[in-house]
Enzyme design. Structure first.
Site, PDB file in Angstrom:
ATOM      1  N   HIS A 142       0.835  -1.206   0.000  1.00 10.73           N
ATOM      2  CA  HIS A 142       0.000   0.000   0.000  1.00 10.73           C
ATOM      3  C   HIS A 142       0.869   1.256   0.000  1.00 10.73           C
ATOM      4  O   HIS A 142       1.953   1.287   0.596  1.00 10.73           O
ATOM      5  CB  HIS A 142      -0.919   0.019   1.220  1.00 10.73           C
ATOM      6  CG  HIS A 142      -2.017  -0.998   1.174  1.00 10.73           C
ATOM      7  ND1 HIS A 142      -3.351  -0.665   1.247  1.00 10.73           N
ATOM      8  CD2 HIS A 142      -1.984  -2.353   1.048  1.00 10.73           C
ATOM      9  CE1 HIS A 142      -4.088  -1.758   1.182  1.00 10.73           C
ATOM     10  NE2 HIS A 142      -3.279  -2.796   1.063  1.00 10.73           N
ATOM     11  N   ASN A 218      -0.361 -12.098   7.508  1.00 13.01           N
ATOM     12  CA  ASN A 218       0.300 -11.137   6.633  1.00 13.01           C
ATOM     13  C   ASN A 218       0.014  -9.711   7.076  1.00 13.01           C
ATOM     14  O   ASN A 218      -1.128  -9.352   7.366  1.00 13.01           O
ATOM     15  CB  ASN A 218      -0.143 -11.328   5.183  1.00 13.01           C
ATOM     16  CG  ASN A 218       0.247 -12.686   4.636  1.00 13.01           C
ATOM     17  OD1 ASN A 218      -0.612 -13.509   4.342  1.00 13.01           O
ATOM     18  ND2 ASN A 218       1.526 -12.943   4.518  1.00 13.01           N
ATOM     19  N   ARG A 226       5.254 -13.446  24.846  1.00 13.93           N
ATOM     20  CA  ARG A 226       4.900 -12.411  25.818  1.00 13.93           C
ATOM     21  C   ARG A 226       4.132 -11.255  25.181  1.00 13.93           C
ATOM     22  O   ARG A 226       3.685 -10.364  25.893  1.00 13.93           O
ATOM     23  CB  ARG A 226       6.158 -11.876  26.512  1.00 13.93           C
ATOM     24  CG  ARG A 226       6.822 -12.872  27.458  1.00 13.93           C
ATOM     25  CD  ARG A 226       7.855 -12.185  28.347  1.00 13.93           C
ATOM     26  NE  ARG A 226       8.489 -13.143  29.213  1.00 13.93           N
ATOM     27  CZ  ARG A 226       9.636 -13.774  28.944  1.00 13.93           C
ATOM     28  NH1 ARG A 226      10.267 -13.511  27.808  1.00 13.93           N
ATOM     29  NH2 ARG A 226      10.152 -14.649  29.793  1.00 13.93           N
ATOM     30  N   ASP A 247      -1.682 -19.517  -1.162  1.00 16.72           N
ATOM     31  CA  ASP A 247      -0.997 -19.593  -2.456  1.00 16.72           C
ATOM     32  C   ASP A 247       0.398 -20.192  -2.355  1.00 16.72           C
ATOM     33  O   ASP A 247       1.117 -20.250  -3.360  1.00 16.72           O
ATOM     34  CB  ASP A 247      -0.927 -18.200  -3.097  1.00 16.72           C
ATOM     35  CG  ASP A 247      -0.123 -17.203  -2.275  1.00 16.72           C
ATOM     36  OD1 ASP A 247       0.272 -17.527  -1.137  1.00 16.72           O
ATOM     37  OD2 ASP A 247       0.107 -16.073  -2.773  1.00 16.72           O
ATOM     38  N   ASP A 273      -7.137 -12.509  -2.706  1.00 18.86           N
ATOM     39  CA  ASP A 273      -6.323 -11.279  -2.724  1.00 18.86           C
ATOM     40  C   ASP A 273      -5.790 -11.053  -4.141  1.00 18.86           C
ATOM     41  O   ASP A 273      -4.663 -10.606  -4.345  1.00 18.86           O
ATOM     42  CB  ASP A 273      -5.173 -11.361  -1.721  1.00 18.86           C
ATOM     43  CG  ASP A 273      -4.544 -10.006  -1.419  1.00 18.86           C
ATOM     44  OD1 ASP A 273      -5.211  -8.971  -1.637  1.00 18.86           O
ATOM     45  OD2 ASP A 273      -3.381  -9.971  -0.978  1.00 18.86           O
ATOM     46  N   ALA A 307       2.741  -8.161  -3.611  1.00 21.81           N
ATOM     47  CA  ALA A 307       1.718  -7.201  -4.030  1.00 21.81           C
ATOM     48  C   ALA A 307       0.456  -7.959  -4.405  1.00 21.81           C
ATOM     49  O   ALA A 307       0.146  -8.151  -5.582  1.00 21.81           O
ATOM     50  CB  ALA A 307       2.225  -6.374  -5.201  1.00 21.81           C
ATOM     51  N   GLY A 308      -0.290  -8.409  -3.401  1.00 16.83           N
ATOM     52  CA  GLY A 308      -1.449  -9.226  -3.687  1.00 16.83           C
ATOM     53  C   GLY A 308      -1.013 -10.575  -4.238  1.00 16.83           C
ATOM     54  O   GLY A 308       0.114 -11.029  -3.996  1.00 16.83           O
TER      55      GLY A 308
END
Length: 383
Positions: A142, A218, A226, A247, A273, A307-308
């Site tokens: 992003h 992801n 902890r 995938d 995705d 990226a996807g």
């Protein structure tokens, strides 16, 4: 109202009441009126060849397909092209997904979703707005230049009455439980993703109505003994739905098995995705000006950031079975029944049962897509 019968032989038909060895499905309009074991195969029966007939796949995270990226074409035509690209892979319902973008593009996407549903575009059931209310520390691919805090103006836009479901992915640590509760009260499905939240923040967000975890493992704080983080909170919670990208690249096989062993299976969902490369001849594409290269099923930017994906839902089902030894019935539920429930659509999708939409996919014995039906009409032959 149109009425038809559909017959399948030589394969397993997955229903809520168990497997049928062949079936007759009576369809009235676009709904299943009755599904019964096949008594005698007519000449027009579909031979599954030892394969499967399963409910049509419901994908809650579809960024693109057929060479189209939703960010570039937040229009009815763009949404229709994406849906058409995924239909041959068994997707009968999908949430076109916008990667972090400007308020103007978000508004255009939501309006296009409404218009696509009004126009009868096959499969579109809403829109997923992934960011821009996410944490730069977990940004993935992003663009941080698009990031912003969730404000009252955006909340008002998101809760405006729509024709389809509205889902948002946000970082709970960058907002507050009251804002999450307001979104949920307005009908928005809220999911945590691209987040560096601690365990306690996720628990508080879930208490406010957050019901999903976007692509578990992801772009989120990991499980430490902890500091359980987002992953620990997700594995510990019995109610939130978790998306998984199966995938072979985004999540290690052992982590997939861990999720299956740790959580109720009815709270796990397969997602693609998917990027524009799915169903496209030319695989490489651009994301907000950045070149994304696609090779061996992997989409990555120039710095190597994932990226996807180049994944389709039939591939996700096939991978889950092969990599975790989950059975086909479980994998099919994760691709259909569970995401339909997450979206609040169990009353019309997600199972081969009387009263639900006549949406299904035929799979070969090795789980390759062999045909897709939406509303009782065959719309794709498979790949």
């Amino acid at each position: 109202m149109n009425e038809s019968q559909f017959h399948v032989v030589n394969g397993s038909v997955v229903t809520p009441d168990g497997l049928m060895n062949g079936a007759t499905i009576r369809v009235v309009g676009d709904r299943i009126a009755m599904i019964t074991p096949l008594e005698r195969a007519p000449a027009d029966a579909v031979d599954l060849g030892g394969g499967w007939l399963v409910p049509g796949f419901v994908d809650t995270q579809v960024n693109g397909g057929g060479g189209v990226l939703l960010n570039d074409q937040p229009t009815v035509a763009g949404i229709a092209a994406i849906g058409a690209a995924h239909a041959p892979y068994g997707t009968t319902a999908f949430m076109p997904t916008l990667i972090s973008d400007t308020p103007e593009v978000i508004a255009a996407t939501l309006d296009a979703m409404d218009a696509a549903i009004e126009a009868g575009v096959p499969g579109v059931v809403g829109a997923h707005i992934e960011g821009p209310w996410i944490n730069p520390a977990r940004k993935g691919i992003h663009d941080p230049a698009k990031f912003r805090l969730l404000d009252n103006t955006m909340i008002e836009l998101l809760i405006r009455p729509r024709k389809g479901r509205v889902m948002v992915t946000l970082a709970p640590e960058l907002t507050d439980p009251a804002s999450i509760a307001r979104l949920v009260a307005g009908g928005v499905i809220v999911s945590a993703g691209h987040t560096d939240a601690d365990y306690e923040t996720i628990v508080a967000a879930a208490g406010a109505g957050l019901s999903g975890i976007t692509h578990l493992f992801n772009a989120m704080s990991p499980l430490l003994h902890r500091a359980p983080g987002v992953v620990g909170a997700a594995l510990d919670d019995r109610h939130v739905y978790c998306g998984l990208i199966a995938d072979g690249l985004h999540v290690h096989d052992a982590a997939l098995r861990l999720a299956l062993n740790a959580r109720p299976h009815d709270r796990l969902m397969l997602v693609s995705d998917a990027m524009p490369s799915v169903g496209a001849v030319d695989k490489d594409f651009r994301l907000q000006g950045r070149l994304i290269h696609v090779e061996d099923g992997k989409c990555f930017g120039e710095d190597g950031t994932l990226a996807g994906s180049d994944l389709d839902m039939a591939g996700a089902v096939r991978n889950l079975v092969a990599r975790t030894h989950a059975d086909v019935v479980t994998a099919a539920a994760m691709a259909s029944t569970n995401p339909a429930a997450f979206l609040g659509l169990s009353h019309e999708r997600g199972a081969l049962a009387s009263g639900l939409r006549a949406d299904w996919v035929a799979l070969t014995a090795d789980l390759r897509p062999a045909g897709t039906w939406i509303g009782g009409l065959k719309i794709a032959d498979g790949i």
